[in-house]
Design a protein around this motif. Structure first.
Motif, PDB file in Angstrom:
ATOM      1  N   VAL A 299      -1.472   3.413 -12.914  1.00 56.89           N
ATOM      2  CA  VAL A 299      -1.850   2.591 -11.589  1.00 56.89           C
ATOM      3  C   VAL A 299      -2.603   1.749 -12.466  1.00 56.89           C
ATOM      4  O   VAL A 299      -3.880   1.506 -12.762  1.00 56.89           O
TER       5      VAL A 299
ATOM      6  N   HIS B 147       1.886   2.045  -3.710  1.00 54.86           N
ATOM      7  CA  HIS B 147       1.110   2.719  -3.866  1.00 54.86           C
ATOM      8  C   HIS B 147       0.655   3.774  -4.067  1.00 54.86           C
ATOM      9  O   HIS B 147       0.340   4.883  -4.777  1.00 54.86           O
TER      10      HIS B 147
ATOM     11  N   THR C 279       0.429  -5.139  -6.170  1.00 54.28           N
ATOM     12  CA  THR C 279       0.055  -3.488  -7.053  1.00 54.28           C
ATOM     13  C   THR C 279       1.307  -3.365  -8.278  1.00 54.28           C
ATOM     14  O   THR C 279       1.647  -3.791  -8.006  1.00 54.28           O
TER      15      THR C 279
ATOM     16  N   GLU D 277      -3.288  -1.593 -11.392  1.00 57.90           N
ATOM     17  CA  GLU D 277      -4.385  -2.062 -10.503  1.00 57.90           C
ATOM     18  C   GLU D 277      -3.704  -2.064  -9.430  1.00 57.90           C
ATOM     19  O   GLU D 277      -2.758  -2.403  -8.935  1.00 57.90           O
ATOM     20  N   GLY D 278      -4.338  -1.544  -8.490  1.00 59.12           N
ATOM     21  CA  GLY D 278      -4.519  -1.320  -7.364  1.00 59.12           C
ATOM     22  C   GLY D 278      -4.230  -2.434  -6.491  1.00 59.12           C
ATOM     23  O   GLY D 278      -4.530  -3.607  -6.500  1.00 59.12           O
ATOM     24  N   PRO D 279      -4.238  -2.009  -4.922  1.00 60.86           N
ATOM     25  CA  PRO D 279      -3.657  -3.057  -4.106  1.00 60.86           C
ATOM     26  C   PRO D 279      -4.791  -4.045  -3.508  1.00 60.86           C
ATOM     27  O   PRO D 279      -5.656  -3.491  -3.372  1.00 60.86           O
ATOM     28  N   ARG D 280      -4.103  -5.306  -3.708  1.00 61.98           N
ATOM     29  CA  ARG D 280      -5.777  -6.523  -3.580  1.00 61.98           C
ATOM     30  C   ARG D 280      -4.906  -7.482  -4.078  1.00 61.98           C
ATOM     31  O   ARG D 280      -4.174  -7.929  -4.515  1.00 61.98           O
TER      32      ARG D 280
ATOM     33  N   GLU E  52       5.139  -3.949 -10.176  1.00 64.77           N
ATOM     34  CA  GLU E  52       4.432  -4.597  -9.340  1.00 64.77           C
ATOM     35  C   GLU E  52       5.519  -4.536  -7.860  1.00 64.77           C
ATOM     36  O   GLU E  52       6.216  -5.195  -7.625  1.00 64.77           O
TER      37      GLU E  52
ATOM     38  N   TRP F 268       2.040  -1.143 -11.706  1.00 62.24           N
ATOM     39  CA  TRP F 268       1.947   0.383 -12.152  1.00 62.24           C
ATOM     40  C   TRP F 268       2.477   0.408 -13.247  1.00 62.24           C
ATOM     41  O   TRP F 268       3.689   0.113 -13.610  1.00 62.24           O
TER      42      TRP F 268
ATOM     43  N   TYR G 192      -0.590 -10.975  -2.456  1.00 56.02           N
ATOM     44  CA  TYR G 192      -1.546  -9.125  -2.630  1.00 56.02           C
ATOM     45  C   TYR G 192      -0.741  -8.028  -3.645  1.00 56.02           C
ATOM     46  O   TYR G 192       0.549  -8.317  -2.814  1.00 56.02           O
TER      47      TYR G 192
ATOM     48  N   ARG H 251       0.311  -1.483   0.115  1.00 50.75           N
ATOM     49  CA  ARG H 251      -0.017  -0.327  -0.170  1.00 50.75           C
ATOM     50  C   ARG H 251       1.216   1.229   0.109  1.00 50.75           C
ATOM     51  O   ARG H 251      -0.082   2.491  -0.704  1.00 50.75           O
TER      52      ARG H 251
END
Length: 133
Positions: free
Chosen positions: A97, A87, A114, A99-102, A125, A116, A112, A84
């Motif tokens: 971005v 990110h 992110t 994919e955001g953190p997930r 990543e 960009w 887990y 995070r």
């Protein structure tokens, strides 16, 4: 283990300014800085792959992960909060971005991350392989 990876960039000065802000969050320290290259190594003397940057001979070609060659770089970090934090820095730098953190259930868990793009379009990543912080 891979000793080092070299990446050619169209603007070495701009790349250095960018990665100097990002690499400490990814647990890398500066290894060397010269007019024709710069590099980072795993922080704290830990073993791992060094990352070198060089000026591209032809800055007009541009990067695409869809062409043969580098697809993306994934940096393993020690916690979900580190993902995070990366990110948040990426967003503050104005990067795209992807994919955001997930959690990514399509990859072997726990995963887990992110994703960009850096200023030159390279897909990067930050990933944590832990269930919790």
């Amino acid at each position: 283990m891979i000793g080092h990876i070299g990446i050619s960039v169209p603007d070495l000065v701009r790349a250095k300014a960018y990665y100097d802000q990002l690499m400490p969050l990814l647990a890398f320290d500066e290894f060397l800085s010269d007019v024709d290259q710069f590099a980072y190594r795993p922080a704290g003397g830990k073993p791992g792959t060094f990352l070198f940057f060089y000026p591209a001979a032809d800055g007009t070609a541009g990067y695409s992960r869809d062409h043969p060659g580098l697809q993306h770089l994934a940096f393993m970090v020690g916690s979900r909060s580190a993902v995070r934090a990366v990110h948040e820095r990426v967003v503050s730098l104005g990067d795209v971005v992807v994919e955001g953190p997930r959690d990514f259930p399509e990859y072997p868990p726990p995963y887990y991350a992110t994703f960009w793009r850096d200023p030159f379009g390279f897909l990067l990543e930050a990933v944590c392989h832990r269930e919790r912080d």
